[in-house]
Write a protein that holds these residues in place. Structure first.
Motif, PDB file in Angstrom:
ATOM      1  N   MET A  96       0.903  -1.209   0.076  1.00  0.00           N
ATOM      2  CA  MET A  96      -0.016  -0.185  -0.045  1.00  0.00           C
ATOM      3  C   MET A  96       0.962   1.245   0.077  1.00  0.00           C
ATOM      4  O   MET A  96       0.596   2.351  -0.657  1.00  0.00           O
ATOM      5  N   LEU A  97       2.019   1.324   0.710  1.00  0.00           N
ATOM      6  CA  LEU A  97       2.743   2.318   0.794  1.00  0.00           C
ATOM      7  C   LEU A  97       3.406   2.552  -0.521  1.00  0.00           C
ATOM      8  O   LEU A  97       3.627   4.025  -0.941  1.00  0.00           O
ATOM      9  N   GLU A  98       3.683   1.754  -1.347  1.00  0.00           N
ATOM     10  CA  GLU A  98       4.210   2.111  -2.654  1.00  0.00           C
ATOM     11  C   GLU A  98       3.375   2.805  -3.441  1.00  0.00           C
ATOM     12  O   GLU A  98       3.563   3.490  -4.363  1.00  0.00           O
ATOM     13  N   PHE A  99       1.923   2.339  -3.240  1.00  0.00           N
ATOM     14  CA  PHE A  99       1.034   2.965  -3.959  1.00  0.00           C
ATOM     15  C   PHE A  99       0.869   4.580  -3.599  1.00  0.00           C
ATOM     16  O   PHE A  99       0.671   5.327  -4.496  1.00  0.00           O
ATOM     17  N   LEU A 100       0.912   4.938  -2.411  1.00  0.00           N
ATOM     18  CA  LEU A 100       0.988   6.222  -2.066  1.00  0.00           C
ATOM     19  C   LEU A 100       2.138   6.940  -2.484  1.00  0.00           C
ATOM     20  O   LEU A 100       2.009   8.235  -2.901  1.00  0.00           O
ATOM     21  N   VAL A 101       3.514   6.484  -2.379  1.00  0.00           N
ATOM     22  CA  VAL A 101       4.443   6.989  -2.995  1.00  0.00           C
ATOM     23  C   VAL A 101       4.340   7.437  -4.435  1.00  0.00           C
ATOM     24  O   VAL A 101       4.672   8.561  -5.050  1.00  0.00           O
ATOM     25  N   GLY A 102       3.948   6.376  -5.268  1.00  0.00           N
ATOM     26  CA  GLY A 102       3.435   6.685  -6.686  1.00  0.00           C
ATOM     27  C   GLY A 102       2.578   7.766  -6.851  1.00  0.00           C
ATOM     28  O   GLY A 102       2.725   8.395  -7.960  1.00  0.00           O
ATOM     29  N   SER A 103       1.345   7.710  -6.007  1.00  0.00           N
ATOM     30  CA  SER A 103       0.296   8.480  -6.219  1.00  0.00           C
ATOM     31  C   SER A 103       0.752   9.946  -5.896  1.00  0.00           C
ATOM     32  O   SER A 103       0.453  10.992  -6.834  1.00  0.00           O
ATOM     33  N   GLY A 104       1.706  10.118  -4.950  1.00  0.00           N
ATOM     34  CA  GLY A 104       2.269  11.461  -4.640  1.00  0.00           C
ATOM     35  C   GLY A 104       3.173  12.019  -5.947  1.00  0.00           C
ATOM     36  O   GLY A 104       2.969  13.237  -6.214  1.00  0.00           O
ATOM     37  N   LEU A 105       3.880  11.197  -6.237  1.00  0.00           N
ATOM     38  CA  LEU A 105       4.714  11.529  -7.474  1.00  0.00           C
ATOM     39  C   LEU A 105       4.064  11.856  -8.756  1.00  0.00           C
ATOM     40  O   LEU A 105       4.171  12.882  -9.463  1.00  0.00           O
ATOM     41  N   ALA A 106       3.102  11.149  -8.976  1.00  0.00           N
ATOM     42  CA  ALA A 106       2.356  11.198 -10.348  1.00  0.00           C
ATOM     43  C   ALA A 106       1.469  12.518 -10.016  1.00  0.00           C
ATOM     44  O   ALA A 106       1.377  13.133 -11.120  1.00  0.00           O
TER      45      ALA A 106
END
Length: 202
Positions: free
Chosen positions: A1-11
Protein backbone atom coordinates in the motif's frame (compact mmCIF):
# COMPACT_ATOMS: atom_id res chain seq x y z
CA UNK A 1 0.00 0.00 0.00
CA UNK A 2 2.83 2.41 0.81
CA UNK A 3 4.31 2.03 -2.67
CA UNK A 4 0.92 3.03 -4.11
CA UNK A 5 0.96 6.20 -2.00
CA UNK A 6 4.55 6.94 -3.05
CA UNK A 7 3.63 6.57 -6.71
CA UNK A 8 0.43 8.58 -6.31
CA UNK A 9 2.25 11.51 -4.74
CA UNK A 10 4.86 11.56 -7.50
CA UNK A 11 2.27 11.21 -10.26
CA UNK A 12 0.16 14.01 -8.78
CA UNK A 13 3.25 16.21 -8.70
CA UNK A 14 3.76 15.45 -12.41
CA UNK A 15 0.20 16.61 -13.05
CA UNK A 16 1.24 20.03 -11.73
CA UNK A 17 4.77 20.12 -13.13
CA UNK A 18 5.85 17.45 -15.60
CA UNK A 19 9.57 17.57 -14.97
CA UNK A 20 9.94 18.20 -11.24
CA UNK A 21 9.32 14.62 -10.01
CA UNK A 22 11.50 13.09 -12.72
CA UNK A 23 14.35 15.50 -11.97
CA UNK A 24 13.94 14.92 -8.23
CA UNK A 25 13.96 11.12 -8.61
CA UNK A 26 17.08 11.29 -10.75
CA UNK A 27 18.91 13.61 -8.35
CA UNK A 28 17.97 11.62 -5.26
CA UNK A 29 18.96 8.32 -6.85
CA UNK A 30 22.25 9.81 -8.01
CA UNK A 31 23.38 11.81 -5.00
CA UNK A 32 21.28 11.04 -1.89
CA UNK A 33 20.92 7.60 -0.27
CA UNK A 34 17.18 7.93 0.39
CA UNK A 35 15.96 6.30 -2.81
CA UNK A 36 17.30 3.48 -4.93
CA UNK A 37 15.73 3.18 -8.37
CA UNK A 38 15.53 -0.30 -9.89
CA UNK A 39 17.65 -1.03 -12.97
CA UNK A 40 14.73 -0.44 -15.35
CA UNK A 41 14.39 3.15 -14.14
CA UNK A 42 18.02 3.98 -13.38
CA UNK A 43 18.29 5.97 -16.63
CA UNK A 44 16.52 8.81 -14.76
CA UNK A 45 19.75 9.47 -12.87
CA UNK A 46 22.00 9.48 -15.95
CA UNK A 47 23.82 12.68 -16.93
CA UNK A 48 21.73 13.09 -20.09
CA UNK A 49 18.40 12.59 -18.30
CA UNK A 50 19.34 15.00 -15.49
CA UNK A 51 20.40 17.72 -17.92
CA UNK A 52 17.28 17.31 -20.09
CA UNK A 53 14.78 17.18 -17.21
CA UNK A 54 16.60 20.02 -15.41
CA UNK A 55 16.48 22.36 -18.42
CA UNK A 56 12.85 21.46 -19.21
CA UNK A 57 11.94 22.01 -15.56
CA UNK A 58 13.31 25.57 -15.68
CA UNK A 59 11.49 26.23 -18.97
CA UNK A 60 8.17 25.01 -17.56
CA UNK A 61 8.56 26.96 -14.32
CA UNK A 62 9.15 30.20 -16.26
CA UNK A 63 6.50 29.64 -18.96
CA UNK A 64 3.87 28.73 -16.38
CA UNK A 65 4.15 32.14 -14.73
CA UNK A 66 3.44 34.23 -17.83
CA UNK A 67 -0.26 35.02 -18.49
CA UNK A 68 -1.56 33.51 -21.75
CA UNK A 69 1.68 31.58 -22.20
CA UNK A 70 0.68 29.45 -19.20
CA UNK A 71 -2.53 28.37 -20.95
CA UNK A 72 -0.62 27.49 -24.13
CA UNK A 73 1.85 25.56 -21.99
CA UNK A 74 -1.03 23.65 -20.38
CA UNK A 75 -2.26 22.60 -23.83
CA UNK A 76 1.22 21.42 -24.83
CA UNK A 77 1.61 19.57 -21.53
CA UNK A 78 -1.63 17.60 -21.97
CA UNK A 79 0.39 14.65 -23.24
CA UNK A 80 3.66 15.32 -21.41
CA UNK A 81 2.33 15.53 -17.84
CA UNK A 82 0.37 12.25 -17.95
CA UNK A 83 3.37 10.51 -19.55
CA UNK A 84 5.60 11.94 -16.83
CA UNK A 85 3.08 10.80 -14.22
CA UNK A 86 3.25 7.26 -15.57
CA UNK A 87 7.05 7.28 -15.41
CA UNK A 88 7.11 8.87 -11.94
CA UNK A 89 4.57 6.40 -10.54
CA UNK A 90 6.33 3.42 -12.11
CA UNK A 91 9.77 4.50 -10.90
CA UNK A 92 8.65 5.63 -7.46
CA UNK A 93 6.40 2.67 -6.72
CA UNK A 94 9.09 0.17 -7.67
CA UNK A 95 12.00 1.96 -5.97
CA UNK A 96 13.40 1.22 -2.56
CA UNK A 97 12.94 4.35 -0.47
CA UNK A 98 13.35 5.25 3.18
CA UNK A 99 9.74 4.18 3.71
CA UNK A 100 9.28 1.40 1.14
CA UNK A 101 11.83 -1.40 1.39
CA UNK A 102 10.09 -4.22 -0.47
CA UNK A 103 7.48 -2.97 -2.97
CA UNK A 104 5.29 -5.85 -4.13
CA UNK A 105 1.82 -4.46 -4.84
CA UNK A 106 2.44 -4.33 -8.59
CA UNK A 107 4.73 -7.37 -8.85
CA UNK A 108 4.28 -9.15 -12.16
CA UNK A 109 2.33 -6.30 -13.78
CA UNK A 110 4.87 -3.61 -14.64
CA UNK A 111 2.45 -1.75 -16.90
CA UNK A 112 -0.20 -1.26 -14.20
CA UNK A 113 1.63 1.44 -12.18
CA UNK A 114 2.40 3.34 -15.38
CA UNK A 115 -1.29 3.41 -16.34
CA UNK A 116 -2.30 4.41 -12.80
CA UNK A 117 0.27 7.22 -12.87
CA UNK A 118 -0.99 8.45 -16.24
CA UNK A 119 -4.57 8.62 -14.91
CA UNK A 120 -3.60 10.46 -11.71
CA UNK A 121 -1.40 12.98 -13.51
CA UNK A 122 -4.02 13.53 -16.21
CA UNK A 123 -6.69 14.22 -13.58
CA UNK A 124 -4.53 16.82 -11.79
CA UNK A 125 -3.46 18.35 -15.10
CA UNK A 126 -7.09 18.66 -16.24
CA UNK A 127 -8.06 20.41 -13.00
CA UNK A 128 -5.05 22.74 -13.24
CA UNK A 129 -5.74 23.55 -16.89
CA UNK A 130 -9.40 24.26 -16.07
CA UNK A 131 -8.74 26.54 -13.11
CA UNK A 132 -5.93 28.62 -14.64
CA UNK A 133 -7.87 30.33 -17.51
CA UNK A 134 -10.71 31.23 -15.14
CA UNK A 135 -8.26 32.77 -12.68
CA UNK A 136 -6.44 34.66 -15.44
CA UNK A 137 -9.68 36.16 -16.78
CA UNK A 138 -10.93 37.08 -13.31
CA UNK A 139 -7.66 38.79 -12.32
CA UNK A 140 -6.45 40.07 -15.72
CA UNK A 141 -3.52 37.67 -15.56
CA UNK A 142 -2.27 38.79 -12.15
CA UNK A 143 -3.05 35.38 -10.65
CA UNK A 144 -0.82 33.45 -13.08
CA UNK A 145 2.52 33.79 -11.27
CA UNK A 146 0.90 33.40 -7.84
CA UNK A 147 -0.98 30.23 -8.80
CA UNK A 148 2.06 28.88 -10.61
CA UNK A 149 4.29 29.42 -7.57
CA UNK A 150 1.69 27.72 -5.36
CA UNK A 151 1.58 24.78 -7.78
CA UNK A 152 5.38 24.52 -7.76
CA UNK A 153 5.41 24.48 -3.96
CA UNK A 154 2.61 21.90 -3.94
CA UNK A 155 4.49 19.70 -6.41
CA UNK A 156 7.64 19.93 -4.29
CA UNK A 157 5.69 19.12 -1.13
CA UNK A 158 4.09 16.11 -2.83
CA UNK A 159 7.49 14.79 -3.88
CA UNK A 160 8.99 15.18 -0.40
CA UNK A 161 5.91 13.68 1.26
CA UNK A 162 5.79 10.78 -1.21
CA UNK A 163 9.34 9.76 -0.34
CA UNK A 164 9.41 10.48 3.39
CA UNK A 165 5.73 10.32 4.45
CA UNK A 166 3.61 8.45 1.86
CA UNK A 167 0.41 8.61 3.93
CA UNK A 168 0.73 12.41 4.07
CA UNK A 169 1.26 12.41 0.29
CA UNK A 170 -2.01 10.55 -0.18
CA UNK A 171 -3.81 13.09 2.00
CA UNK A 172 -2.26 15.97 0.03
CA UNK A 173 -3.41 14.45 -3.28
CA UNK A 174 -6.98 14.19 -2.00
CA UNK A 175 -6.84 17.74 -0.59
CA UNK A 176 -5.57 19.14 -3.91
CA UNK A 177 -8.32 17.43 -5.91
CA UNK A 178 -11.06 18.51 -3.50
CA UNK A 179 -9.79 22.11 -3.43
CA UNK A 180 -9.61 22.32 -7.22
CA UNK A 181 -13.09 20.85 -7.67
CA UNK A 182 -14.56 23.24 -5.09
CA UNK A 183 -12.86 26.20 -6.77
CA UNK A 184 -14.20 25.18 -10.17
CA UNK A 185 -17.72 24.80 -8.82
CA UNK A 186 -17.53 28.17 -7.09
CA UNK A 187 -16.32 29.89 -10.27
CA UNK A 188 -19.04 28.26 -12.38
CA UNK A 189 -21.70 29.22 -9.83
CA UNK A 190 -20.41 32.80 -9.84
CA UNK A 191 -20.46 32.93 -13.65
CA UNK A 192 -23.98 31.51 -13.76
CA UNK A 193 -25.17 34.10 -11.23
CA UNK A 194 -23.52 36.89 -13.23
CA UNK A 195 -25.14 35.69 -16.45
CA UNK A 196 -28.60 35.56 -14.85
CA UNK A 197 -28.14 39.03 -13.34
CA UNK A 198 -27.14 40.48 -16.72
CA UNK A 199 -30.30 39.27 -18.48
CA UNK A 200 -32.62 42.29 -18.85
CA UNK A 201 -36.00 41.93 -17.20
CA UNK A 202 -39.11 42.62 -19.32
Amino acid sequence: MLEFLVGSGLAAAAGLNAWMPLFALGLLDRFVPVIDLPASWSWLSSDVALWITGVLLVVEIVADKIPAVDSVNDVLQTVVRPASGGIAFGAGASAQTVRVDDPSLFAGAAWVPIVVGVVIALALHALKASVRPLANVATAGVAAPVLSAAEDVSAGALIVAAIFAPVLAGALVVALIVSAVLLLRRRRRHRSGTSVASVPRP
